[in-house]
Design an enzyme around this catalytic site. Structure first.
Site, short mmCIF file in Angstrom:
data_model
loop_
_atom_site.label_atom_id
_atom_site.label_comp_id
_atom_site.label_asym_id
_atom_site.label_seq_id
_atom_site.Cartn_x
_atom_site.Cartn_y
_atom_site.Cartn_z
N ASP A 8 33.78 95.67 43.71
CA ASP A 8 33.35 96.22 44.97
C ASP A 8 34.59 96.69 45.59
O ASP A 8 35.40 95.71 45.45
CB ASP A 8 32.27 95.81 45.34
CG ASP A 8 31.67 96.34 46.66
OD1 ASP A 8 31.44 97.48 46.58
OD2 ASP A 8 31.60 95.89 47.92
N ASP A 10 34.32 97.97 49.60
CA ASP A 10 34.26 97.87 51.13
C ASP A 10 33.44 96.37 51.12
O ASP A 10 32.58 96.00 50.38
CB ASP A 10 33.18 98.52 51.56
CG ASP A 10 33.64 100.13 51.55
OD1 ASP A 10 34.99 100.30 51.83
OD2 ASP A 10 32.89 101.18 51.58
N ASP A 164 29.94 91.88 47.38
CA ASP A 164 29.74 91.14 48.80
C ASP A 164 28.48 91.51 49.26
O ASP A 164 27.89 90.67 50.20
CB ASP A 164 30.57 91.55 49.69
CG ASP A 164 30.61 93.00 50.04
OD1 ASP A 164 30.17 93.33 51.04
OD2 ASP A 164 31.06 93.90 49.16
#
Length: 216
Positions: A8, A10, A164
């Site tokens: 990922d 961001d 996240d």
């Protein structure tokens, strides 16, 4: 075949919250809606932008489109580059590359924006592919992006996603891909475990061992 690690962007590779938060606040002001709370801003880092405006800020379809346009105007004017690399991430990518892994970014951010951010922070050459959302929003959910990444690297073996937020865990699971939770990102306490992350680590330095354990 080389192990495939999906990453990922961001909240995992870069701390994009400052630029994203500023652009969300700008969009809210442009639409004349109440300023987002800190909790709302945090909730909007990770999920698709359209979904965040709809579910977190409660905007209707027409206002979502207006908000996205206002957000992107502010974001592309410079806010997108307010996204420093997390400590240890550059070293992590170098380590995984040295271990012979294929590395591919899989993000719900539009792929054009993702590439610009990676180039700006000096990580573009550290990965083998970048896969993201389409500008029209037809491709924006994590499971769609993971599908693109898997299709783009058919020679990848035993894929694992590092992400996240809960959306990362759930989107990977659709394809039978386990997720290493990036505990240094903006996830709420317990969010990644509750979503079903295979393991949650607290620093990028812990990721290689987690990947080895999942692939053994």
């Amino acid at each position: 075949m080389r192990p495939l690690t999906l990453l990922d962007l961001d909240g995992t590779l870069v701390d994009s919250a400052p630029g994203i938060h500023a652009s969300i606040r700008f969009a809210a002001a442009e639409l004349g809606v109440p300023a987002p709370t800190p909790e709302q801003l945090t909730a909007m880092v990770g999920p698709p932008l359209q979904d965040g405006f709809a579910t977190v800020l409660g905007l209707g379809p027409v206002d979502v489109d207006r908000a996205v346009a206002a957000y992107r105007a502010h974001y592309t004017a410079g806010a997108m580059f307010d996204a420093p690399v997390y400590p240890g991430v550059a070293e992590l990518l170098a380590r995984l590359r040295a271990d012979g892994q294929l590395l591919a970014v899989a993000t719900s951010k539009p792929v054009e924006f993702a590439r610009r951010v990676l180039e700006h922070v000096g990580l573009a050459d550290a990965v083998d592919g970048v896969h993201g959302a389409s500008m029209d929003g037809r491709v924006r959910h994590k499971q769609q992006v993971v599908a693109l990444a898997l299709a783009g690297h058919p020679d990848g073996d035993r894929p694992v996603l590092v992400g996240d937020r809960a959306q990362d865990v759930v989107g990977a699971r659709v394809h039978g891909v386990p997720c290493v939770g990036a505990g240094w990102g903006p996830a709420r306490p317990g969010e990644l475990v509750q979503a079903g992350a295979a393991v949650v680590v607290t620093t990028p330095a812990e990721v290689p061992a987690a990947l080895v354990a999942l692939r053994d």
